[in-house]
Design a protein around this motif. Structure first.
Motif, PDB file in Angstrom:
ATOM      1  N   ASP B  12       0.797  -1.226   0.000  1.00 14.16           N
ATOM      2  CA  ASP B  12       0.000   0.000   0.000  1.00 14.16           C
ATOM      3  C   ASP B  12       0.832   1.280   0.000  1.00 14.16           C
ATOM      4  OD1 ASP B  12       0.692  -0.600   2.738  1.00 14.16           O
ATOM      5  OD2 ASP B  12      -0.542   1.133   3.248  1.00 14.16           O
ATOM      6  N   THR B  13       2.135   1.181   0.100  1.00 11.77           N
ATOM      7  CA  THR B  13       2.894   2.429   0.098  1.00 11.77           C
ATOM      8  C   THR B  13       2.891   3.084  -1.279  1.00 11.77           C
ATOM      9  OG1 THR B  13       4.885   1.170  -0.314  1.00 11.77           O
ATOM     10  CG2 THR B  13       4.494   1.851   1.959  1.00 11.77           C
ATOM     11  N   SER B  14       2.806   2.272  -2.320  1.00 12.55           N
ATOM     12  CA  SER B  14       2.826   2.873  -3.644  1.00 12.55           C
ATOM     13  C   SER B  14       1.424   3.021  -4.198  1.00 12.55           C
ATOM     14  CB  SER B  14       3.654   2.008  -4.594  1.00 12.55           C
ATOM     15  OG  SER B  14       3.082   0.733  -4.680  1.00 12.55           O
ATOM     16  N   GLN B  15       0.474   2.407  -3.538  1.00 11.01           N
ATOM     17  CA  GLN B  15      -0.879   2.351  -4.093  1.00 11.01           C
ATOM     18  C   GLN B  15      -1.596   3.697  -4.198  1.00 11.01           C
ATOM     19  OE1 GLN B  15      -3.688   2.157  -1.487  1.00 11.01           O
ATOM     20  NE2 GLN B  15      -5.064   2.642  -3.163  1.00 11.01           N
ATOM     21  N   PRO B  16      -1.522   4.581  -3.180  1.00  8.75           N
ATOM     22  CA  PRO B  16      -2.358   5.756  -3.293  1.00  8.75           C
ATOM     23  C   PRO B  16      -1.912   6.731  -4.373  1.00  8.75           C
ATOM     24  CG  PRO B  16      -1.450   5.487  -1.080  1.00  8.75           C
ATOM     25  CD  PRO B  16      -0.724   4.567  -1.991  1.00  8.75           C
ATOM     26  N   SER B  17      -0.696   6.620  -4.837  1.00 14.86           N
ATOM     27  CA  SER B  17      -0.221   7.647  -5.746  1.00 14.86           C
ATOM     28  C   SER B  17       0.553   7.076  -6.913  1.00 14.86           C
ATOM     29  CB  SER B  17       0.656   8.629  -4.981  1.00 14.86           C
ATOM     30  OG  SER B  17       1.319   7.965  -3.944  1.00 14.86           O
ATOM     31  N   PRO B  18      -0.129   6.341  -7.754  1.00 19.68           N
ATOM     32  CA  PRO B  18       0.567   5.814  -8.897  1.00 19.68           C
ATOM     33  C   PRO B  18       0.736   6.883  -9.974  1.00 19.68           C
ATOM     34  CG  PRO B  18      -1.711   5.145  -8.967  1.00 19.68           C
ATOM     35  CD  PRO B  18      -1.551   6.038  -7.783  1.00 19.68           C
ATOM     36  N   ALA B  19       0.135   8.067  -9.716  1.00 24.08           N
ATOM     37  CA  ALA B  19       0.159   9.146 -10.701  1.00 24.08           C
ATOM     38  C   ALA B  19       1.590   9.412 -11.144  1.00 24.08           C
ATOM     39  CB  ALA B  19      -0.412  10.408 -10.085  1.00 24.08           C
ATOM     40  N   GLY B  20       2.399   9.582 -10.161  1.00 23.37           N
ATOM     41  CA  GLY B  20       3.825   9.830 -10.237  1.00 23.37           C
ATOM     42  C   GLY B  20       4.418  10.213 -11.569  1.00 23.37           C
ATOM     43  N   ALA B  21       5.218   9.325 -12.050  1.00 24.11           N
ATOM     44  CA  ALA B  21       6.232   9.612 -13.037  1.00 24.11           C
ATOM     45  C   ALA B  21       5.823  10.524 -14.194  1.00 24.11           C
ATOM     46  CB  ALA B  21       6.773   8.298 -13.571  1.00 24.11           C
ATOM     47  N   GLY B  23       2.959  12.297 -14.759  1.00 23.47           N
ATOM     48  CA  GLY B  23       1.994  13.380 -14.568  1.00 23.47           C
ATOM     49  C   GLY B  23       2.567  14.753 -14.811  1.00 23.47           C
ATOM     50  N   ARG B 344      -6.209  13.818 -13.115  1.00 16.22           N
ATOM     51  CA  ARG B 344      -7.017  13.287 -12.028  1.00 16.22           C
ATOM     52  C   ARG B 344      -7.265  11.801 -12.247  1.00 16.22           C
ATOM     53  NH1 ARG B 344     -11.873  16.900 -11.145  1.00 16.22           N
ATOM     54  NH2 ARG B 344     -10.359  18.332 -10.295  1.00 16.22           N
ATOM     55  N   SER B 347      -4.440   9.810 -11.220  1.00 17.61           N
ATOM     56  CA  SER B 347      -4.317   9.717  -9.771  1.00 17.61           C
ATOM     57  C   SER B 347      -5.268   8.674  -9.216  1.00 17.61           C
ATOM     58  CB  SER B 347      -4.656  11.063  -9.127  1.00 17.61           C
ATOM     59  OG  SER B 347      -3.794  12.042  -9.594  1.00 17.61           O
ATOM     60  N   ARG B 348      -6.414   8.504  -9.906  1.00 19.07           N
ATOM     61  CA  ARG B 348      -7.445   7.617  -9.342  1.00 19.07           C
ATOM     62  C   ARG B 348      -7.184   6.154  -9.623  1.00 19.07           C
ATOM     63  NH1 ARG B 348     -13.238  10.297  -8.706  1.00 19.07           N
ATOM     64  NH2 ARG B 348     -12.431  11.879  -7.317  1.00 19.07           N
TER      65      ARG B 348
END
Lengths: 512, 349
Positions: B12-21, B23, B344, B347-348
């Protein structure tokens, strides 16, 4: 999670308020408040909406200057001329609504105003980038420092805010409902970061509507009610019920004068309403005489649904029916004609013309009825206003006074009057009692209850859980743009609503 | 075996913000694309005009193009800094007129040096900018009203002073006129000066904290306040800069044309704002670069010159400028909505 401070006597307060008062116009937001934050201790600030918590925080953050009393930093009186002074003193504030620059990168957001410099005072962009990367790693998240903040989820925006606080090794960390929009695992991650900071010696001031979090995280609690200090005491030995009673000042039953509902025919029907990227497949009914609450976390899409139903925003798909008649999408005028009324969340921006008089504001929705040969009749406008002022027991000087002079609660009554005057069959209220004192709040609740008893269908959006539980015949819960639960009054409690709102599967009520 | 199969990080550490690279680059790409397309339009326009009339790109043609563009580029640079803070400066045209005339009166029949004239122009422009800036930032009057008022006040002053007279090139010292007509290595002084101011401004906006703060103020004024940014001081400085640059432009106007009437640069403010917006600086602040604005200015100037070469009525120039402005603002709105939604969605996921 350890709640105890380091051994020995209480350490001296890092940051304290002594006898602080602050007013806005005629509203006294804080009266003679004292508060002490100690290093290595988590302190909770409890109180209802409008109790003065946000004002207190903004005073500590240097946004507001107290008009009486002092802010003490390490025991010495300190004057903050602005947020920069407070920040330089090591005070970090995480506001309820994240305050990011949407057009700038995450790295820039974190270091705005205090970027590492190289020769000639130039920003060291590489250092900013690297430091942000390190912060993200420390927080255990995978956010690209170069990404613009536009489009970040609320949880990620919150993470950026926390990274900001971490970046200058804050001695005092103030958090205003940081968990309101977070899921369970995100909350746990946040708390572990906060605990680390606390054990490293930071003083923490924590606001949450979830009492469980307060008891988990904090050792001491200060309770405010109507801008006054009720109690400041250790949490040990205190029960949740006792804390609620301090916040509310009376029993809940007295606060929520809900009348027995006798639901009639279906007044509002919403089917598969969708706005791409905002909410999806939302379907529900509201019947005559019924109060239906729409609960959920900030950012779940509740207000957006209301605005799409009313036609302020255009839905991408789906259908809205009022009394069986399909509503033309994207037209508030059509919605009003069909008998729909929307009392928006932000009354200052959307609900009222602050500089205009009470009568003008109430008359605004009825310009069509008040017109003779295209001209608005002043006498008609005044009659309508005084009629509604009486019915809602509005406290005012003259009807020609600007609405901006009224207290928050009375302003809200004017917005209600403005919409009730259109004689709607469906009333949508968005956060009807936010920022209103307890007395007026009860009046608004009594009013909504009696309107429903007279056959009005009420859809109430509220983040105030006691209000939802106290007022609603049915509770609809939204999570991340979807309607995830429908809970009847009998089964609705704090646990079931919060479980659905935070998207914890398995503990849902009767899924919609 | 099973122990070695564990993921290196909790899931779950990477799960909330896969938007990353990707975006960040998206929003930036959009802006790059905008600057690129203006550049492409510019090149196409120049090529097409050149094909119809080859004299458009001979030595004199290029020189004229550069000279015509340099004052507009300068003004667009100053205007950009103000627009980035979610404000506007409509007084620049009249400031150019006033400083051109004032500098002309000052040097007529004397042998002052070019540097003196430039400094005088900058000083006078700065004063005008400070007045507008103080009213906007400390007086809290909307920028549109303040600078529209300043536009007429300065114009009125200028006319009252000029009293129907004009500055004659014959009275302007040679040193000043050389600044307008001379060149180094075949490149006229004017565009060199504009380029220097442009590059310095671009560098300042990128490399200095106060430059970044201008973006922050335009992007979210409330957040800027909470971040402790001295908003009023920054906005005041932005106006002073815009004024100074307009003053410099006024002095250069005198150097370039020699003969100056009271209403020199009358009506330029709207062309300048158009150039800035066409160049990708959001009229709502916070987004864009001065390089883009300069490209916008170059494009508008080239359209004007091309129409002359193509023997099209100059009335079309205004219509085209207006159409470009509308197109730019409309694409901004559409593109911003699309990118927000795209970001968005990422991010989702």
């Amino acid at each position: 999670m350890s709640k105890t401070a380091p051994a020995g006597a209480d350490p001296a307060p890092v940051l304290a308020l002594k006898g602080v008062s602050k007013s806005f116009g005629s509203v006294r937001a804080l009266r003679d408040i004292s508060l002490e934050l100690r290093a290595g201790e988590s302190h909770a600030l409890a109180g209802e909406n409008g109790a003065g918590k946000s004002t207190l925080i903004k005073t500590l953050a240097g946004v507001h200057r107290p008009e009486a009393g002092t802010v003490l930093l390490d025991g010495e009186p300190a004057v903050f001329h602005g947020p920069a002074d407070a920040r330089d003193a090591g005070i970090a504030v995480i506001y309820q609504e994240p305050t990011l620059f949407a057009d700038l990168s995450i790295a820039e957001n974190i270091f705005m105003g205090r970027q590492p410099r190289r020769t000639l005072g130039r920003i060291d962009h590489a250092a900013v980038h690297a430091a942000t990367g390190a912060l993200m790693e420390r927080l255990g998240v995978d956010l690209d420092p170069g990404r613009t903040a536009r489009g970040l989820s609320i949880a990620d925006q919150q993470i950026v805010e926390i990274a900001k606080a971490l970046s200058f090794d804050a001695r005092v960390l103030i958090m205003d409902e940081p968990t309101a929009a977070l899921t369970g695992s995100e909350t746990a991650r946040l708390f572990s970061v906060v605990e680390t900071l606390r054990t490293e010696g930071a003083a923490v001031l924590f606001i949450s509507h979830r009492l469980g979090e307060i008891f988990d995280l904090c050792r001491h609690v200060t309770t405010l009610r109507d801008g006054q200090l009720v109690a400041s005491e250790p949490l040990e030995g205190l029960t949740e019920d006792e804390l609620v009673r301090r916040m509310v000042g009376r029993d809940l039953g007295e606060l929520y004068p809900k009348q027995e509902a006798r639901p009639g025919g279906t007044a509002l029907t919403v089917r598969r309403l969708t706005r791409e990227g905002v909410f999806r497949d939302v379907s529900f009914d509201v019947r005559e005489g019924e109060i239906v609450a729409l609960a959920g976390l900030v950012g779940a899409g509740r207000s957006e649904v209301a605005q799409a139903v009313f036609g302020v925003d255009r839905a991408d798909a789906g259908e809205v029916r009022v009394n069986g008649q399909a509503l033309r999408a994207g037209s508030p005028t059509a919605a009003m004609r069909a008998g729909l009324a929307l009392v928006p969340e932000d009354r200052r921006q959307l609900g009222l013309v602050m500089d205009a008089s009470i009568e003008r504001n109430i008359g605004l929705t009825g310009l069509r009825q008040l017109r003779t040969r295209g001209l608005v009749r002043r006498a008609g406008e005044r009659a309508r206003a005084s009629d509604w002022a009486l019915r809602l027991s509005l406290k005012y000087g003259r009807l020609s006074d600007p609405v901006g002079f009224l207290s928050g609660g009375n302003q809200q009554k004017v917005v209600l009057a403005k919409w009730l005057a259109t004689e709607p069959s469906v009333l949508i209220v968005d956060e009807p009692t936010r920022g209103i004192d307890v007395g007026t709040k009860a009046e608004v609740h009594r009013l909504l209850s009696s309107l429903a008893a007279d056959g009005l269908a009420v859809l109430m959006i509220s983040s105030d859980l006691p209000e939802v539980l106290g007022m609603a015949d049915r509770v609809l819960v939204m999570h991340e743009g979807r309607l995830v639960a429908e809970i009847p009054r009998a089964q609705a409690d704090e646990e079931s609503v919060m479980a659905a709102a935070t998207g914890r599967a398995g503990s849902r009520g009767e899924a919609a | 075996m099973s122990a070695t199969l564990r993921a290196p990080e909790p899931a779950d550490t990477s799960q909330p913000s896969p938007a990353g690279a990707k975006g960040g680059s998206l929003a930036e790409k959009v802006l790059r694309l905008r600057e690129f397309s203006i550049g492409a339009a510019l090149v196409l326009l120049i090529l097409a005009t050149w094909l119809v009339n080859p004299s458009f790109l001979d030595d004199q043609g290029i020189k004229d193009l550069l000279l015509n563009a340099s004052i507009l580029v300068l003004l667009a640079t100053g205007q950009s800094v103000v627009v980035l803070t979610r404000n506007i400066d409509l007084s620049v045209g009249s400031v150019v007129g006033l400083t051109a005339f004032a500098c002309g009166s000052f040097v007529s029949g004397t042998d002052h040096s070019a540097v003196t004239v430039l400094l005088l122009g900058i000083a006078l422009g700065t004063v005008c900018g400070l007045v507008s800036g103080a009213l906007v930032s400390f007086g809290r009057v909307p920028a549109l009203v303040v600078t529209l008022g300043m536009l007429y006040v300065i114009q009125g002053l200028d006319h009252a002073w000029a009293h129907g007279e004009q500055i004659n090139a014959a009275n302007v010292p040679d040193a000043v006129l050389t600044l307008g007509s001379g060149s180094v290595l075949g490149i006229p002084y004017l565009p060199i000066l504009s380029a220097v101011v442009l590059a310095a401004t671009a560098y300042f906006l990128r490399a200095y904290g106060s430059g970044r703060e201008l973006y922050a103020i335009g992007s979210n004024p409330e957040a800027a306040r909470l971040a402790g940014i001295p908003i009023r001081r920054r906005v005041l400085t932005a106006y002073a800069f815009s004024g100074a640059v307009a003053g410099l432009a006024g002095a250069l106007w005198l150097a370039r044309f020699g003969t100056v009437v009271a209403d020199a640069a009358n009506g330029w403010e709207l062309t300048v704002v158009s150039a800035v917006v066409v160049g990708g600086i959001a009229i709502t602040g916070g987004v864009g670069t001065v390089w883009g604005a300069a490209l916008g200015a170059l494009l508008l100037t080239t359209i004007g010159s091309a129409l002359v070469v193509l023997k099209v009525s100059s009335f079309w120039e205004q219509a085209i400028t207006g159409a470009l402005l509308l197109a730019a603002i409309s694409t901004d709105r559409v593109v911003r909505g699309r990118t927000t939604r795209a970001l968005r969605k990422r991010s989702r996921q």
